[in-house]
Design an enzyme around this catalytic site. Structure first.
Site, PDB file in Angstrom:
ATOM      1  N   TRP A  20       0.018   6.781   4.346  1.00 16.71           N
ATOM      2  CA  TRP A  20       0.454   6.050   5.531  1.00 16.71           C
ATOM      3  C   TRP A  20       1.433   4.952   5.169  1.00 16.71           C
ATOM      4  CZ3 TRP A  20       2.030   6.620   9.888  1.00 16.71           C
ATOM      5  CH2 TRP A  20       1.840   5.780  10.992  1.00 16.71           C
ATOM      6  N   GLY A  68      -0.203   4.524  -0.259  1.00 19.70           N
ATOM      7  CA  GLY A  68      -0.852   5.779   0.083  1.00 19.70           C
ATOM      8  C   GLY A  68       0.029   6.561   1.039  1.00 19.70           C
ATOM      9  N   ASP A 119      -5.182   8.719  19.796  1.00 24.05           N
ATOM     10  CA  ASP A 119      -5.591   8.774  18.394  1.00 24.05           C
ATOM     11  C   ASP A 119      -6.830   9.639  18.209  1.00 24.05           C
ATOM     12  OD1 ASP A 119      -5.266   8.202  15.746  1.00 24.05           O
ATOM     13  OD2 ASP A 119      -5.865   6.107  15.859  1.00 24.05           O
ATOM     14  N   LYS A 157     -12.688   5.947  16.235  1.00 21.68           N
ATOM     15  CA  LYS A 157     -12.360   7.371  16.426  1.00 21.68           C
ATOM     16  C   LYS A 157     -12.581   8.156  15.136  1.00 21.68           C
ATOM     17  CE  LYS A 157      -8.360   6.951  14.135  1.00 21.68           C
ATOM     18  NZ  LYS A 157      -7.893   7.705  12.952  1.00 21.68           N
ATOM     19  N   ALA A 187       0.541  10.708   8.809  1.00 24.82           N
ATOM     20  CA  ALA A 187       1.619  10.400   7.873  1.00 24.82           C
ATOM     21  C   ALA A 187       2.434  11.637   7.524  1.00 24.82           C
ATOM     22  CB  ALA A 187       1.026   9.787   6.597  1.00 24.82           C
ATOM     23  N   GLY A 247       0.824  -1.200   0.000  1.00 22.25           N
ATOM     24  CA  GLY A 247       0.000   0.000   0.000  1.00 22.25           C
ATOM     25  C   GLY A 247       0.854   1.245   0.000  1.00 22.25           C
ATOM     26  N   GLY A 268      -2.548   4.224  16.785  1.00 22.48           N
ATOM     27  CA  GLY A 268      -2.127   5.324  17.646  1.00 22.48           C
ATOM     28  C   GLY A 268      -2.110   6.647  16.899  1.00 22.48           C
TER      29      GLY A 268
END
Length: 344
Positions: A14, A12, A247, A194, A143, A10, A139
């Site tokens: 992050w 992206g 978070d 969250k 990024a 991945g 957490g």
């Protein structure tokens, strides 16, 4: 000389940031990218402008579009995928996984169709011995700040202590501090839910409400997260830690939060389709709202914030009506919230 190798699935924002953490820790990183043009950009220019503009990446990060080549012979793999893509990708890589591999997933969401956490999805698609070693990374960690090597503290959670400590060793360095927590359920529930509250925080700011409203939303939102988490088997203390309060605060108060930004635009009068088209990236909180509402109904857990935001996103409730509905609820005793679900 670099001898350590790791795969990151991945590319992206992050996934790219985590690849950079690993590169800083002297790993040779193979980063899986869907788009050949994106892979060419990363390998030639050492940039990923779509997700992290203005950042130069380490030349020890190599982008690759062939999943088999990315994961073969790797004993450590980080999964940084949208929740809706997790099962498909893990199913694809399963036949090529090294028997001693540690899978670290960094995805905050649920599978909408099954209402399962990401670790449960992964376990269903890999051999049991690998599934028993899955680790979740969560957490307060934007990024955009991690890639700048700003001080960041996260948590890894797993039922396998050896794998949890391995993940800690892989990721931890002078700017990326990693704690451990054996409560995998709590870590995943907190990380996913969250995002709903972050959408609400952005919505509140978009409506022009002040700090009082946002503080109330975060506090009551945390109670709501804890209620469902405890009912599903989580440790209540997890919600007071990095995966919970940590978070929640960073996602509800930062311009880097795509969930906050999406909520802000909704509060300013845009509809959901307009917002998602404008974002151009996955807003996990929208899918999570659907999953959380269904989970709450299945488990018999009261989640009024989730319920009313579901009506805003997918029904005919306006943002202002949502606030009025929450403010007009009947009397409640604050401290009963999590405790009454603990032993049910």
């Amino acid at each position: 000389m670099l001898t350590k190798r790791i795969a990151v699935i991945g590319a992206g924002s992050w996934g790219t940031a985590l690849a950079s953490v690993c590169a800083a820790n002297d790993f040779q990183v193979t980063l899986w990218v869907r788009d050949p043009k994106n892979a060419h950009e990363i390998n030639t220019n050492h940039t990923n402008e779509k997700y992290l503009p203005g950042i130069t990446l380490s030349d020890t990060i190599v982008a690759e579009t062939d999943l088999q080549q990315v994961v073969t012979e790797k004993t450590s793999i980080i999964l940084a995928l949208p929740s809706k893509a997790m099962r498909e990708v893990v199913k694809q890589i399963s036949p090529w996984l090294h028997p001693d591999v540690t899978l670290i997933h960094a995805t905050k969401g649920f599978e909408l169709e099954s209402l399962k956490r990401m670790s449960e999805v992964i376990r269903e698609e890999v051999p049991k011995e690998i599934g028993d070693r899955v680790v979740v990374l969560t957490g307060p960690s934007h990024a955009e700040e991690v890639i700048q090597q700003s001080p960041t503290t996260v948590v890894v959670a797993s039922e396998c202590e050896e794998s949890m400590l391995k993940a800690q060793d892989i990721l931890m360095n002078s700017y990326f501090r990693v704690y451990t927590n054996p409560d995998m359920i709590g870590a995943e529930i907190a990380g996913a839910l969250k995002n709903i509250i972050a959408l609400g925080a952005g919505l509140s700011d978009g409506l022009g409400y002040g700090d009082n409203a946002k503080a109330a939303l975060l506090t009551r939102g945390l109670a709501e997260i804890g209620r469902l988490g405890v009912k599903l088997g989580a440790n209540p203390l997890t919600f007071a830690g990095l995966a919970g309060v940590g978070d929640l605060v960073v996602t509800c108060t930062s311009k880097h939060s795509r969930n906050w930004r999406a909520g802000y635009m909704l509060g300013q009068g845009k509809n959901l389709d307009e917002v998602l088209a404008h974002m151009g990236m996955v807003v996990e909180g929208v899918r999570t709202t659907k999953a959380a509402k269904a989970l709450a109904e299945r488990e018999g857990v009261e989640m009024p914030i989730t319920k009313v935001f579901y009506q805003v996103f997918f029904g005919d409730c306006s943002p202002r009506q949502a606030v009025e509905e929450l403010m007009g609820r009947g009397r409640r005793l604050e401290l009963e919230d999590i405790v009454r679900y603990k032993d049910k």
